[in-house]
Write a protein that holds these residues in place. Structure first.
Motif, PDB file in Angstrom:
ATOM      1  N   PHE A 176     133.015  19.692 -25.387  1.00  0.00           N
ATOM      2  CA  PHE A 176     132.863  19.894 -23.830  1.00  0.00           C
ATOM      3  C   PHE A 176     134.197  20.740 -23.206  1.00  0.00           C
ATOM      4  O   PHE A 176     135.008  20.358 -23.738  1.00  0.00           O
ATOM      5  N   LEU A 181     133.510  14.901 -15.124  1.00  0.00           N
ATOM      6  CA  LEU A 181     132.465  15.515 -13.884  1.00  0.00           C
ATOM      7  C   LEU A 181     132.480  14.587 -13.114  1.00  0.00           C
ATOM      8  O   LEU A 181     131.701  13.331 -13.110  1.00  0.00           O
ATOM      9  N   VAL A 192     126.583  20.949 -17.351  1.00  0.00           N
ATOM     10  CA  VAL A 192     127.525  20.437 -18.419  1.00  0.00           C
ATOM     11  C   VAL A 192     127.632  21.581 -19.467  1.00  0.00           C
ATOM     12  O   VAL A 192     126.809  22.022 -19.819  1.00  0.00           O
ATOM     13  N   THR A 193     128.976  21.983 -19.644  1.00  0.00           N
ATOM     14  CA  THR A 193     129.521  23.182 -20.584  1.00  0.00           C
ATOM     15  C   THR A 193     129.861  22.664 -21.786  1.00  0.00           C
ATOM     16  O   THR A 193     130.671  22.038 -22.017  1.00  0.00           O
ATOM     17  N   THR A 210     122.382  11.734 -23.651  1.00  0.00           N
ATOM     18  CA  THR A 210     122.807  11.022 -22.520  1.00  0.00           C
ATOM     19  C   THR A 210     122.894   9.656 -22.830  1.00  0.00           C
ATOM     20  O   THR A 210     122.132   9.233 -23.664  1.00  0.00           O
ATOM     21  N   SER A 238     125.230  26.173 -21.679  1.00  0.00           N
ATOM     22  CA  SER A 238     125.267  25.035 -20.580  1.00  0.00           C
ATOM     23  C   SER A 238     123.885  24.201 -20.736  1.00  0.00           C
ATOM     24  O   SER A 238     122.966  24.752 -21.290  1.00  0.00           O
ATOM     25  N   SER A 256     127.561   9.219 -19.661  1.00  0.00           N
ATOM     26  CA  SER A 256     128.130  10.259 -20.442  1.00  0.00           C
ATOM     27  C   SER A 256     127.024  11.054 -21.254  1.00  0.00           C
ATOM     28  O   SER A 256     125.705  10.604 -21.286  1.00  0.00           O
ATOM     29  N   VAL A 292     131.606  13.711 -22.665  1.00  0.00           N
ATOM     30  CA  VAL A 292     131.841  14.019 -21.073  1.00  0.00           C
ATOM     31  C   VAL A 292     131.553  12.718 -20.377  1.00  0.00           C
ATOM     32  O   VAL A 292     130.214  12.620 -20.449  1.00  0.00           O
ATOM     33  N   ILE A 294     130.548  11.356 -16.860  1.00  0.00           N
ATOM     34  CA  ILE A 294     129.837  11.982 -15.452  1.00  0.00           C
ATOM     35  C   ILE A 294     129.822  10.850 -14.652  1.00  0.00           C
ATOM     36  O   ILE A 294     129.185   9.775 -14.704  1.00  0.00           O
TER      37      ILE A 294
END
Length: 365
Positions: A176, A181, A192-193, A210, A238, A256, A292, A294
């Motif tokens: 990521f 984020l 999300v990249t 997720t 993305s 996440s 990542v 969030i």
């Protein structure tokens, strides 16, 4: 009296490979015959067969060679064994080369080796050079090209295959772009990249999903899982995660997105770990940032709305009551510690010891 006689010598034939053999024949005097001191002996050479020093070839154990760039646990060297026989007399020099002659890959692409009299085996050490360039596996030939006079190269054992294994992750690492984020509930979604670092060869499939935290799938965000396909030389992709908007006051909540695995697509790859830890093909890898976080920021007046109790916005008190309590309420959200300052404004009553005193300048919820 006769002036010439002939002595006949017969060479015996056998199946052994032999070098040149040297002999001397002498005339010995009988009675009072005088033998010439200068010409009373003769040298005889029985010529050896071609190849008597032995046939030189690559040992069976070295017909397929693996080599790779130096690493923490491997020095980047490979050994090629040469053998000769059945005869091992005399000294022979063998010349070799690597085809194609890549000076960027190998420290040396040609050379020679001398095998001493009586030596039946020898080794050649080849070395791979280190760089930081992602590379797929590549193939070369090690060839015996020439041998010095008297020696013979084996027709069937003069070539070996060299495989230079993949290096520096040619199919890349996937991570990521950020570890965290922040998004508002009203945004309704967050991008999300995922970035593709290192080598960009091959077709790579990536799986993600997720994971709920204090934010729950179905009430705070839409659960997502799926796959992304990275084409060769594709560096960024993305994915959109939907955020659910509601009217409930909430503090910050988090969930996440995780990369589960990455896999190279196609056939013919060999990821087996072999001698010295070498892999002919290096699989793609998940990078350091595989998750990542969030954070959905607080929303819908999460701290609440502070106001006087509507029942007590206007009331009368007698002077001799001495003190009265005015209720203050917090409506809706209850997130965190909230402080409200209290001030008075006078129209005719005089603050202080004359008309009234305010005992608290703030309220804390």
């Amino acid at each position: 009296m006769e002036s010439q006689k002939t002595i006949v010598l017969h060479a015996l034939q056998d199946t052994m490979l032999e070098n040149d053999r040297h002999y001397t024949i002498h005339l010995l005097p009988i009675d009072e015959v005088e033998i010439s001191p200068a010409k009373g002996s003769a040298s005889i050479i029985i010529l050896g067969e071609r190849g008597a020093p032995g046939e030189v070839g690559i040992a069976p154990s070295s017909r397929h060679v693996l080599i790779g760039e130096p690493s923490a646990k491997y020095n980047g060297f490979a050994i090629i064994s040469l053998v000769r026989g059945p005869a091992i007399w005399g000294e022979v020099t063998v010349f070799w080369r690597i085809i194609p002659p890549s000076v960027r890959v190998f420290a040396q692409t040609s050379g020679k080796l001398t095998m001493r009299d009586g030596q039946s085996a020898a080794i050649v050490v080849i070395q791979a050079l280190n760089d930081n360039i992602p590379e797929e596996k590549s193939f070369y030939e090690y060839q015996l090209t020439e041998v010095s006079e008297g020696g013979v190269l084996s027709d069937s054992r003069s070539m070996a295959n060299i495989t230079v294994v993949a290096s520096d992750f040619p199919y890349g690492r996937f991570s990521f772009s950020q570890v965290q984020l922040r998004v508002s509930e009203e945004a309704l979604g967050v991008n999300v990249t995922i970035i593709h670092l290192g080598g960009y060869f091959g077709l790579v499939r990536l799986w993600y999903k997720t994971v709920s935290g204090t934010a729950d799938a179905g009430s705070d965000f839409v659960y997502a899982s799926g796959e992304l396909l990275f084409e060769a030389r594709e560096t960024v992709k993305s994915l959109l995660v939907e955020i659910l908007d509601d009217d409930h006051p909430e503090g910050p909540e988090e969930f996440s997105v995780a990369i589960l695995k990455v896999e190279l697509q196609g056939r013919g790859y060999d990821f087996t770990i072999q001698e010295n830890g070498l892999q002919i093909d290096q699989p793609p890898e998940i990078g350091n940032t595989s998750v990542v976080r969030i954070i959905i920021m607080k929303n819908d007046n999460a701290e609440g709305i502070i106001e006087f109790d509507p029942k007590y916005t206007t009331f009368k008190v007698e002077e001799d009551v001495r003190a009265t309590a005015i209720p203050v309420v917090s409506l809706h959200g209850t997130y965190g510690i909230v402080t409200a300052d209290v001030i008075t404004q006078s129209s005719s009553a005089v603050p202080g010891v004359v008309s009234y005193m305010l005992h608290s300048s703030s309220v804390i919820f």
